[in-house]
Design a protein around this motif. Sequence first.
Motif, mmCIF file in Angstrom:
data_model
loop_
_atom_site.group_PDB
_atom_site.id
_atom_site.type_symbol
_atom_site.label_atom_id
_atom_site.label_comp_id
_atom_site.label_asym_id
_atom_site.label_seq_id
_atom_site.Cartn_x
_atom_site.Cartn_y
_atom_site.Cartn_z
ATOM 1 N N GLU A 18 0.702 -1.205 0.119
ATOM 2 C CA GLU A 18 0.155 -0.107 -0.063
ATOM 3 C C GLU A 18 0.701 1.162 0.007
ATOM 4 O OE1 GLU A 18 -3.694 1.903 2.611
ATOM 5 O OE2 GLU A 18 -1.672 1.040 3.771
ATOM 6 N N GLY A 19 1.929 1.336 0.916
ATOM 7 C CA GLY A 19 2.693 2.211 0.865
ATOM 8 C C GLY A 19 3.553 2.575 -0.528
ATOM 9 N N VAL A 20 3.917 1.492 -1.054
ATOM 10 C CA VAL A 20 4.656 1.593 -2.588
ATOM 11 C C VAL A 20 3.676 2.160 -3.410
ATOM 12 C CG1 VAL A 20 5.889 0.216 -4.197
ATOM 13 C CG2 VAL A 20 6.505 -0.014 -1.529
ATOM 14 N N LEU A 21 2.465 1.615 -3.130
ATOM 15 C CA LEU A 21 1.618 2.234 -4.405
ATOM 16 C C LEU A 21 1.156 3.560 -4.215
ATOM 17 C CD1 LEU A 21 -0.858 1.973 -6.480
ATOM 18 C CD2 LEU A 21 -2.081 1.181 -4.518
ATOM 19 N N HIS A 22 1.260 4.003 -2.878
ATOM 20 C CA HIS A 22 1.069 5.447 -2.552
ATOM 21 C C HIS A 22 2.126 6.239 -3.136
ATOM 22 C CE1 HIS A 22 -0.325 9.040 -0.292
ATOM 23 N NE2 HIS A 22 1.105 9.404 0.150
ATOM 24 N N GLU A 23 3.310 5.855 -3.156
ATOM 25 C CA GLU A 23 4.475 6.639 -3.750
ATOM 26 C C GLU A 23 4.340 6.662 -5.079
ATOM 27 O OE1 GLU A 23 6.743 8.704 -1.862
ATOM 28 O OE2 GLU A 23 5.090 8.227 -0.398
ATOM 29 N N CYS A 24 4.131 5.709 -5.676
ATOM 30 C CA CYS A 24 4.085 5.389 -7.089
ATOM 31 C C CYS A 24 2.984 6.379 -7.858
ATOM 32 C CB CYS A 24 3.858 4.165 -7.653
ATOM 33 S SG CYS A 24 4.982 3.021 -7.422
ATOM 34 N N LEU A 25 1.671 6.509 -7.203
ATOM 35 C CA LEU A 25 0.610 7.400 -7.510
ATOM 36 C C LEU A 25 1.039 8.892 -7.342
ATOM 37 C CD1 LEU A 25 -2.413 5.492 -6.003
ATOM 38 C CD2 LEU A 25 -1.405 5.448 -8.600
ATOM 39 N N GLN A 26 1.887 9.032 -6.577
ATOM 40 C CA GLN A 26 2.285 10.428 -6.028
ATOM 41 C C GLN A 26 3.420 10.869 -7.040
ATOM 42 O OE1 GLN A 26 0.427 12.267 -4.185
ATOM 43 N NE2 GLN A 26 -0.644 10.441 -3.823
ATOM 44 N N LEU A 183 20.974 5.570 15.808
ATOM 45 C CA LEU A 183 22.365 4.517 16.224
ATOM 46 C C LEU A 183 22.613 3.416 15.147
ATOM 47 C CD1 LEU A 183 20.793 3.840 19.776
ATOM 48 C CD2 LEU A 183 22.534 5.211 19.229
ATOM 49 N N TYR A 184 21.558 3.349 14.492
ATOM 50 C CA TYR A 184 21.647 2.178 13.543
ATOM 51 C C TYR A 184 20.879 2.443 12.149
ATOM 52 C CZ TYR A 184 22.303 -2.824 11.660
ATOM 53 O OH TYR A 184 22.684 -3.735 10.896
ATOM 54 N N PRO A 185 21.071 3.273 11.360
ATOM 55 C CA PRO A 185 20.444 3.727 10.224
ATOM 56 C C PRO A 185 20.293 2.595 9.152
ATOM 57 C CG PRO A 185 22.643 4.995 10.139
ATOM 58 C CD PRO A 185 22.496 4.141 11.429
ATOM 59 N N LYS A 186 21.104 1.873 8.989
ATOM 60 C CA LYS A 186 20.949 0.691 8.110
ATOM 61 C C LYS A 186 19.581 -0.290 8.368
ATOM 62 C CE LYS A 186 23.461 -3.562 6.375
ATOM 63 N NZ LYS A 186 24.686 -4.455 6.509
ATOM 64 N N GLY A 187 19.450 -0.278 9.481
ATOM 65 C CA GLY A 187 18.056 -1.127 9.987
ATOM 66 C C GLY A 187 16.894 -0.445 10.074
ATOM 67 N N PHE A 188 16.996 0.930 9.913
ATOM 68 C CA PHE A 188 15.623 1.613 10.048
ATOM 69 C C PHE A 188 15.414 2.741 8.792
ATOM 70 C CE2 PHE A 188 16.861 0.404 14.236
ATOM 71 C CZ PHE A 188 15.648 0.322 14.728
ATOM 72 N N CYS A 189 14.232 2.460 7.864
ATOM 73 C CA CYS A 189 14.015 3.391 6.955
ATOM 74 C C CYS A 189 12.413 3.502 6.823
ATOM 75 C CB CYS A 189 14.489 2.585 5.433
ATOM 76 S SG CYS A 189 13.349 1.136 5.035
ATOM 77 N N THR A 190 11.969 4.635 6.189
ATOM 78 C CA THR A 190 10.567 4.766 6.189
ATOM 79 C C THR A 190 9.895 4.146 4.960
ATOM 80 O OG1 THR A 190 10.732 6.677 4.732
ATOM 81 C CG2 THR A 190 10.980 7.114 7.357
ATOM 82 N N LEU A 191 8.558 4.016 5.012
ATOM 83 C CA LEU A 191 7.900 3.238 3.719
ATOM 84 C C LEU A 191 7.975 4.398 2.814
ATOM 85 C CD1 LEU A 191 6.442 0.934 2.627
ATOM 86 C CD2 LEU A 191 4.455 1.638 4.150
ATOM 87 N N GLN A 192 7.779 5.463 3.000
ATOM 88 C CA GLN A 192 8.130 6.391 1.773
ATOM 89 C C GLN A 192 9.381 6.273 1.332
ATOM 90 O OE1 GLN A 192 8.574 10.769 2.879
ATOM 91 N NE2 GLN A 192 6.808 10.917 1.625
ATOM 92 N N GLU A 193 10.565 6.182 2.053
ATOM 93 C CA GLU A 193 11.831 5.963 1.300
ATOM 94 C C GLU A 193 11.827 4.824 0.405
ATOM 95 O OE1 GLU A 193 14.690 8.225 4.693
ATOM 96 O OE2 GLU A 193 14.190 6.118 5.097
#
Length: 222
Positions: A18-26, A183-193
């Motif tokens: 759903e999040g990936v779809l949202h980004e594609c539509l935008q 502390l550990y950016p490799k393990g944390f991203c947003t769905l938007q990213e």
Amino acid sequence: MKTGINVIITGTTGMVGEGVLHECLQDPQVETVLIINRRPSGVSHPKLEEIIHTDFFDYSDITEQLTGYNACFFCLGISSVGINADDYYKTTYTLTMALANTLSRLNPEMTFCYVSGASTDSTEKGRIRWARVKGKTENDLMKLPFRQVYALRPGFIRPIKGLSRIHGYYRYINWMFPIGRALYPKGFCTLQELGRAMIRLVQHGYPIKVIEGNDIIALAKQ
């Protein structure tokens, strides 16, 4: 003739899809979006098409509708918790390869982006069952005759506020995101990213095929 990014997305009735779809539509670079679901998504948009399809192991009756696309964002997946080994393998590996084999035959110029997971086992020999299966899926996808194949390995994903298919437990653990990201950016991203990174992979490619959390963040900034 279609131009720009024309993408097929699976798993849009789940949080990641759903999040990936949202980004594609935008995103203005995405021209058309086709989603394949077992049940209607309830989403309406001028550049969105939807196919209701019940058998995710056989696409022979809809192949004509799957041609003319230059990207696939495969976001369909399940947790290994509480599921036996055979069912997990079938739903994770066999199901993914069924669509990928079909699309590689129909659209050889396609970029295929597979949402895998952090700690996936590329050797296929480790102790953790789900990681071995994900690793085999990644490895076999890379062998298909697509233009490009990427395996994205997000860890903790912060959902997009306002979307409806957010896992309930995120309400209790979202507070962890700023601390984990620092502390550990490799393990944390947003769905938007994650969504933006997949779009950028289609546009610009990337020098490596396994896309870890740091790569997802870097791609999203492009």
